[in-house]
Enzyme design. Structure first.
Site, mmCIF file in Angstrom:
data_model
loop_
_atom_site.group_PDB
_atom_site.id
_atom_site.type_symbol
_atom_site.label_atom_id
_atom_site.label_comp_id
_atom_site.label_asym_id
_atom_site.label_seq_id
_atom_site.Cartn_x
_atom_site.Cartn_y
_atom_site.Cartn_z
ATOM 1 N N ASP A 14 0.824 -1.217 0.000
ATOM 2 C CA ASP A 14 0.000 0.000 0.000
ATOM 3 C C ASP A 14 0.856 1.264 0.000
ATOM 4 O OD1 ASP A 14 -2.281 -1.501 0.012
ATOM 5 O OD2 ASP A 14 -2.705 -1.251 2.139
ATOM 6 N N ASP A 123 -7.405 2.928 12.606
ATOM 7 C CA ASP A 123 -6.113 3.609 12.547
ATOM 8 C C ASP A 123 -6.190 4.992 11.914
ATOM 9 O OD1 ASP A 123 -4.720 1.700 13.905
ATOM 10 O OD2 ASP A 123 -4.036 0.641 12.127
ATOM 11 N N SER A 178 -3.902 -9.953 7.266
ATOM 12 C CA SER A 178 -3.515 -8.557 7.484
ATOM 13 C C SER A 178 -2.976 -8.460 8.902
ATOM 14 C CB SER A 178 -4.732 -7.639 7.315
ATOM 15 O OG SER A 178 -4.399 -6.311 7.672
#
Length: 408
Positions: A14, A123, A178
């Site tokens: 990412d 987050d 993840s």
């Protein structure tokens, strides 16, 4: 001269794709900043990858000791646990990261800070509340929420985007959990965990330890000391807090300690399922509480429990840099003045069992607690105490009886 943006860089797919995207979309000079909270081997090869992707500079900032001393320790002292299970591993790290990002942005004269958090998670809130509290003038860029200009929706899209920009990366489109890792814990989401009906595949999932079934058949005794609520030693060896956590991670992982499977309520309103490994943290919380039981009076302990629960919510929601967190922490710190002593416990197949606690400030009186209570406690005094303590119950029962007789 181009304006600068500081990118919170992990080296993953990412944030690697975000580097050329920031240059292409905003014509920024991209300064990458990787914050080391104890990710271990995840930091390998970052500088080459960042430069290859188009970053002008990469900072790798080691904040492990700051994270342990100024974020983890206050939460341990408060016994802050979100929804009775989660020991706040990611939640505690985000404000520490945000603070360092702001420092680097000020140093570089950057106009913006960019992060790769998605629009569905916690987050984004934690990063942005931290940045807003510390640098309200700095712009925040969150690509995953900018769907008009961020058109990538999958790992495949990101890989193709990188290839189109001449970036050859060691990533493929295969799916995996993840994860978020730091010195305190590692979290796992995705794959079979997305369905709460599925049992976790622990053989493929665990990183820091083993399941209790695979732990040694022999127990292991551990001794720790604390001074004013701060851990000081393990098995007679004095260490700084970060090294104590590393040692406890090793011991806890070996004995299957600290594996939790939780469906938690995210700040954004949805439920999410994850597995957390916090072997050392679980031991540290338990050891600290074992000592507090000896030295805190009942009334203080009750209020401290409430404050600990409140702090867990404050930290989980990203509100670290607030007057409320400071006030709660000030109260918690005042309770730690006499949390000094030694705790001993036994680790065995996922369990932590007490094996003895001592403190020079212990409020436990053996003469009072024993059946032969001595001069300090007269059994006859309990008559009057119970009469007064139970008076509201007795009066209510009498009044209810009178009312029942009156209606009859």
């Amino acid at each position: 001269m181009k304006e600068k943006v500081v990118l919170a860089y992990s080296g993953g797919l990412d944030t690697t794709a975000i580097i050329p995207w920031l240059k292409e979309t905003f014509d920024y000079d991209v300064v990458c900043c990787c914050i080391d909270c104890g990710q271990a081997e995840e930091l390998d090869g970052l500088e080459e990858r960042a430069k290859m992707s188009g970053a002008s500079k990469l900072y790798i900032e080691d904040i492990v000791d700051d994270f342990c001393d100024n974020y983890i320790v206050p939460c341990v002292q408060a016994h802050a646990v979100y929804e009775d299970k989660y020991l706040l591993g990611t939640s505690m790290a985000r404000p520490a990261i945000a603070k360092k990002l702001v420092e680097i942005a000020r140093k570089e004269g950057a106009v913006a800070i960019c992060h790769g958090a998605t629009g569905k998670g916690n987050d984004q809130i934690r990063f942005e509340l931290g940045i807003k509290a510390l640098a309200p003038d700095i712009k925040i860029i969150a690509p995953w929420r900018m769907t008009d200009v961020w058109t990538m929706q999958s790992r495949e899209d990101e890989i193709e985007y990188c290839k189109a920009h001449g970036i050859d990366l060691p990533f493929d489109a295969s799916h995996s959990y993840s994860r978020d890792r730091n010195i305190w814990h590692i979290s796992h989401e995705g794959l079979e965990l997305e369905d709460p009906a599925n049992e976790p595949n622990y053989d493929h999932l665990l990183v820091l330890g083993v399941t209790p079934e695979k732990a040694p058949d022999e127990p292991e005794y551990v001794t720790m000391t604390f001074e004013k609520g701060v851990p000081k030693s393990v098995n007679g060896v004095e260490m700084k807090v970060s090294d104590i956590i590393r040692k406890l991670n090793e011991l806890g992982g070996k004995h299957g300690i600290g594996i939790i499977d939780i469906v938690e309520n995210r700040v954004v309103g949805m439920k999410s399922r994850g597995v957390y490994e916090t072997p050392g943290g679980t031991i540290l919380y338990e050891a600290h509480q074992q000592l507090e039981e000896l030295v805190l009076d009942r009334a203080t302990y009750e209020v401290k429990e409430e404050m600990g629960n409140k702090l867990s919510q404050v930290v989980y929601e990203g509100k670290w840099f607030t007057p409320l967190r400071e006030a709660i922490q000030a109260f918690i710190e005042s309770t730690q003045e006499y949390v000094t002593g030694e705790v001993k416990f036994k680790l065995y197949k996922g369990n932590i069992t007490k094996a003895g606690t001592t403190s020079p400030y212990s409020l436990y009186s053996e003469s009072l607690a024993s059946f032969t209570t001595g001069d300090l406690y007269d059994h006859h005094d309990a008559d009057g105490f119970i009469n007064l303590f139970g008076l509201p119950l007795k009066v209510r029962a009498m009044k209810m009886q009178e009312a029942k007789n009156h209606t009859n």
